[in-house]
Design an enzyme around this catalytic site. Structure first.
Site, mmCIF file in Angstrom:
data_model
loop_
_atom_site.group_PDB
_atom_site.id
_atom_site.type_symbol
_atom_site.label_atom_id
_atom_site.label_comp_id
_atom_site.label_asym_id
_atom_site.label_seq_id
_atom_site.Cartn_x
_atom_site.Cartn_y
_atom_site.Cartn_z
ATOM 1 N N SER A 172 0.837 -1.193 0.000
ATOM 2 C CA SER A 172 0.000 0.000 0.000
ATOM 3 C C SER A 172 0.870 1.241 0.000
ATOM 4 O O SER A 172 2.001 1.237 0.493
ATOM 5 C CB SER A 172 -0.891 0.022 1.247
ATOM 6 O OG SER A 172 -1.548 1.261 1.398
ATOM 7 N N TYR A 194 -2.304 -0.190 10.259
ATOM 8 C CA TYR A 194 -2.359 -0.647 8.864
ATOM 9 C C TYR A 194 -1.085 -0.245 8.116
ATOM 10 O O TYR A 194 -0.492 -1.055 7.400
ATOM 11 C CB TYR A 194 -3.592 -0.042 8.187
ATOM 12 C CG TYR A 194 -3.834 -0.494 6.769
ATOM 13 C CD1 TYR A 194 -4.421 -1.729 6.493
ATOM 14 C CD2 TYR A 194 -3.497 0.329 5.692
ATOM 15 C CE1 TYR A 194 -4.660 -2.130 5.193
ATOM 16 C CE2 TYR A 194 -3.735 -0.065 4.391
ATOM 17 C CZ TYR A 194 -4.315 -1.295 4.141
ATOM 18 O OH TYR A 194 -4.539 -1.686 2.840
#
Length: 327
Positions: free
Chosen positions: A222, A235
């Site tokens: 990501s 995250y």
């Protein structure tokens, strides 16, 4: 003395030229209309949805059938050319979002596909039907990737049903924001790490003994693992870990002929984010990117085809491929 005079004369002329350029630019700026923002960028084979989207907030784990607008995954413009002919691929989180789009393109390129998912039965059936519509076999495997026993069973069932395992796509993820760091609970933190790191580790370790030279592992990272996100500390931490895991594992598996790479997407319109953000934030999702819109899953999936196919990327391993809309 003459040299000094010439130097001062030259510098005065240069300064005059700069002011002349400045006046021209100032005049151009004044002539432009104010308050007109750049339109969202459309550079694909079809026009993609742009914010604002309908306000919505969905329960975890998020289901694609409930999203408005529906994510675009079928890539009708993509022409298959047997890049994965005869291959078997396993995709975690393959029921929806990026996973579904990757499954469709893998099938179009000639691969049979195993879909691993948590509990989204309706989405999984839709993905299975989409793969089979491409003329390939598909099995669905429901379970929790944080549990080692399930990962072992999923790999074994894939090998038994489809005849082998050539490509593993680690894509399943958990994401929920926490605006204040002190509010990030241990359960929240543990769930994120177990899904995003343990799940990747378990699946890779179970898959590798079944893989032959020329096989590939592709991890979904990501942009948050590159830049961080103040509201997604846990995250971001796992995605940075996935990037490091990718680089380290690639070196470890070179001797086995297995390539390991990662794709690091920016904002993508999938069930992950509308089930993570508040309804108002979902409406504006992706608007802050330079392209002023989120990606659609079918815009990300070709990168997975590229990294999975030895025809395309036989000399590429240990790389992180950002697809982040111009950040």
């Amino acid at each position: 003395m003459s040299t000094g005079f010439k130097s001062r004369s030259d510098s005065a002329k240069a300064a005059s030229r700069q002011r002349s350029v400045q006046r021209e630019v100032d005049a151009t700026d004044r002539a432009k209309p104010r308050g007109r923002s750049q339109a969202p960028m459309q550079a694909g084979a079809r026009k993609y949805p742009v914010p604002p989207f309908p306000k919505q907030h969905h329960p975890k784990p998020g289901e694609e059938w409930a999203l408005d607008p529906a994510p675009l995954y079928d890539a009708p413009f993509w022409q298959g050319s047997s890049k994965l002919a005869g291959k078997v691929a396993m995709i975690t989180g393959g029921d929806s979002g990026i996973g579904r789009a990757v499954a469709v393109l893998f099938a179009r390129e000639g691969a049979d596909v195993a879909i691993v998912y948590l509990s989204e039965d309706r989405d999984a059936r839709t993905t299975k039907a989409a793969v089979e519509a491409e003329g390939r076999r598909c099995i669905t495997l429901r379970g929790d990737v944080t549990r080692r026993a399930f990962c072992r069973k999923a790999v074994e069932q894939t090998v038994k049903a489809l005849g082998g395992l050539d490509v593993l796509v680690n894509n399943a993820a958990f994401q929920v924001h926490s605006a204040d760091f002190v509010d990030l609970t241990e359960q929240h933190f543990d769930t994120t790490l177990k899904t995003n790191l343990y799940g990747y580790f378990h699946m890779a370790q179970e898959a590798v003994p079944h893989m032959k030279p020329g096989s590939a592992i592709i991890n979904t990272g990501s942009v948050t693992g590159i830049e961080g996100s103040k509201d997604l500390i846990d995250y971001s931490m796992t995605k940075g870990g996935i990037h490091a895991f990718t680089r380290a594992l690639s070196g470890n598996l070179i001797g086995k002929g297995i390539r390991v790479n990662a794709v690091a997407p920016g904002p993508v319109w999938t069930p992950l984010n509308p089930s993570e953000k508040e309804a108002g934030d979902v409406s504006r999702f992706g608007a802050r990117t330079p392209m002023k819109r989120p990606a659609q899953p079918e815009e990300i999936a070709p990168a997975y085809v590229f990294l999975a196919s030895p025809q395309c990327s036989s000399y590429i391993t240990g790389e992180i491929l950002p697809i982040i809309g111009g950040y």
